[in-house]
Design an enzyme around this catalytic site. Structure first.
Site, mmCIF file in Angstrom:
data_model
loop_
_atom_site.group_PDB
_atom_site.id
_atom_site.type_symbol
_atom_site.label_atom_id
_atom_site.label_comp_id
_atom_site.label_asym_id
_atom_site.label_seq_id
_atom_site.Cartn_x
_atom_site.Cartn_y
_atom_site.Cartn_z
ATOM 1 N N SER A 95 0.831 -1.197 0.000
ATOM 2 C CA SER A 95 0.000 0.000 0.000
ATOM 3 C C SER A 95 0.873 1.257 0.000
ATOM 4 O O SER A 95 1.658 1.474 -0.911
ATOM 5 C CB SER A 95 -0.959 -0.047 1.191
ATOM 6 O OG SER A 95 -1.982 0.902 1.072
ATOM 7 N N ASP A 225 -9.600 -4.987 -4.931
ATOM 8 C CA ASP A 225 -9.031 -4.087 -3.927
ATOM 9 C C ASP A 225 -9.954 -2.882 -3.768
ATOM 10 O O ASP A 225 -10.152 -2.112 -4.708
ATOM 11 C CB ASP A 225 -7.636 -3.638 -4.369
ATOM 12 C CG ASP A 225 -6.860 -2.913 -3.289
ATOM 13 O OD1 ASP A 225 -7.466 -2.115 -2.551
ATOM 14 O OD2 ASP A 225 -5.637 -3.130 -3.199
ATOM 15 N N HIS A 254 -7.518 -5.713 -0.158
ATOM 16 C CA HIS A 254 -6.344 -4.844 -0.074
ATOM 17 C C HIS A 254 -5.323 -5.419 0.903
ATOM 18 O O HIS A 254 -4.123 -5.413 0.637
ATOM 19 C CB HIS A 254 -6.781 -3.446 0.375
ATOM 20 C CG HIS A 254 -5.670 -2.460 0.452
ATOM 21 N ND1 HIS A 254 -5.039 -1.970 -0.675
ATOM 22 C CD2 HIS A 254 -5.060 -1.858 1.521
ATOM 23 C CE1 HIS A 254 -4.097 -1.106 -0.310
ATOM 24 N NE2 HIS A 254 -4.087 -1.026 1.020
#
Length: 274
Positions: A95, A225, A254
Site C-alpha cells: 500500500s 481491492d 487490499h
C-alpha cells in the site's frame, strides 16, 4: 530490534532478524512493522534476513508533527538500510509502503537493491487529476481526514472491519482478531502523522519514479481491492517500470498479505528466487 536516528532527529524503530540475503518490508498506512509478522516469520524460516521498520509517526517511531511525505519516508528507509549496511536487498512494500519503496529506489539509487515487490500499492497516483482521470476524487481523501479528525478510533475500526479486508463482501468470514490487530497498530501511531499521511499516499505522483527503476519489480494487486482500485494502479505501474511483472489476484482484499499470507508468501518467494 533497534533504533536509528535520522538527520532531522526522528527515531525510527526497526526489527532485524536472521542472517542471509536481506528482505526489507515497508508497511501500509496507518500500521506498523507488526503488519508483516506472517511474512517475516515465513522468510526467516527460509534462511533470509528480515527487516521491517515503523514509519515516522507510526508504531514505535517518533510521533513527530511534520515531514510526513514520501521524500522523508524514502529518506528514513535509506537511513535504516545505511545504518544496517544492507546489500543486495529485496524491498517489499504494501500500500503506502509500496510508494515508499518506489520513491526510495528512484531517489537513492539501486546500488543496495536486488529486486522489489509492491503489493496493493498506491503508485502511480491515487487522486483524480486532468492527467489521471481514472483516479479517485480528492473528496474521498478529504473525507478520510475528516473522519480521522472526528473520531480516529471509530474510523480505524470501520476501515478494518469493512473494506480493508473485504469483510463487507457477502460470504467473507470475518476475523475479529485481525480487525483488532489492525486497530491496535493504527492507534499506536500519531494522529497528525496519519492525517498528513493521507495526503502523502493519495496525492504523490510516482510516474517519474517508476520510469527510473531498472531492477526487477513484482507488482501484486487484486482486482477486488477496495482501498487502492486495481485499474488505476497495478497495471499502470507494471507498464511504467522498465522490468515490471504484474501478478493479478481475483477476490483478494487490499490487506491480502495478512488474509492470504499462504499464497502471497509463496508468490513472493518464487519471485525472489527466480
Amino acid at each position: 530490534m533497534g533504533i536509528v536516528t535520522t538527520n532531522d532527529g526522528v527515531e525510527i524503530f526497526y526489527k532485524d532478524w536472521g542472517r542471509g540475503q536481506p528482505i526489507v518490508f515497508s508497511h501500509g498506512w496507518p500500521l506498523s512493522a507488526d503488519d508483516w509478522d506472517a511474512q517475516m516469520l515465513f522468510f526467516l524460516g527460509k534462511g533470509y534476513r528480515v527487516i521491517a521498520h515503523d514509519r515516522r509517526g507510526h508504531g514505535r517511531s517518533t510521533q513527530t508533527d511534520d515531514h510526513h511525505d514520501m521524500d522523508h519516508y524514502a529518506d528514513d528507509l535509506a537511513a535504516v538500510t545505511a545504518h544496517l549496511d544492507l546489500r543486495d536487498a529485496i524491498h517489499v512494500g504494501h500500500s503506502t509502503g509500496g510508494g515508499e519503496v518506489v520513491r526510495y529506489i528512484a531517489r537513492h539509487g539501486e546500488s543496495r537493491v536486488a529486486k522489489a515487490a509492491i503489493i496493493s500499492a498506491v503508485p502511480p497516483l491515487m487522486v483524480r487529476t486532468a492527467a489521471n482521470p481514472g483516479g479517485l476524487p480528492k473528496a474521498v481523501f478529504d473525507d478520510f481526514q475528516a473522519q480521522l479528525a472526528a473520531n480516529r478510533s471509530e474510523f480505524y475500526r470501520a476501515v478494518a472491519s469493512g473494506p480493508f479486508y473485504n469483510y463487507n463482501r457477502p460470504g467473507t468470514e470475518r476475523s475479529e482478531a485481525i480487525i483488532q490487530n489492525w486497530w491496535r497498530q493504527g492507534m499506536m501511531g500519531g494522529a497528525k502523522a496519519h492525517y498528513d499521511g493521507i495526503v502523502a499516499f493519495s496525492q504523490t505522483d510516482f510516474t517519474s519514479d517508476l520510469k527510473k527503476i531498472g531492477v526487477p519489480v513484482l507488482v501484486m494487486h487484486s482486482e477486488d481491492d477496495q482501498i487502492v482500485p486495481y485499474a488505476d494502479s497495478g497495471p499502470l505501474s507494471a507498464k511504467l517500470l522498465k522490468n515490471g511483472t504484474l501478478k493479478t489476484y481475483k477476490g483478494f482484499p487490499h490487506g491480502m498479505p495478512t488474509t492470504q499470507a499462504d499464497i502471497i508468501n509463496v508468490d513472493l518467494l518464487t519471485f525472489i528466487e527466480s
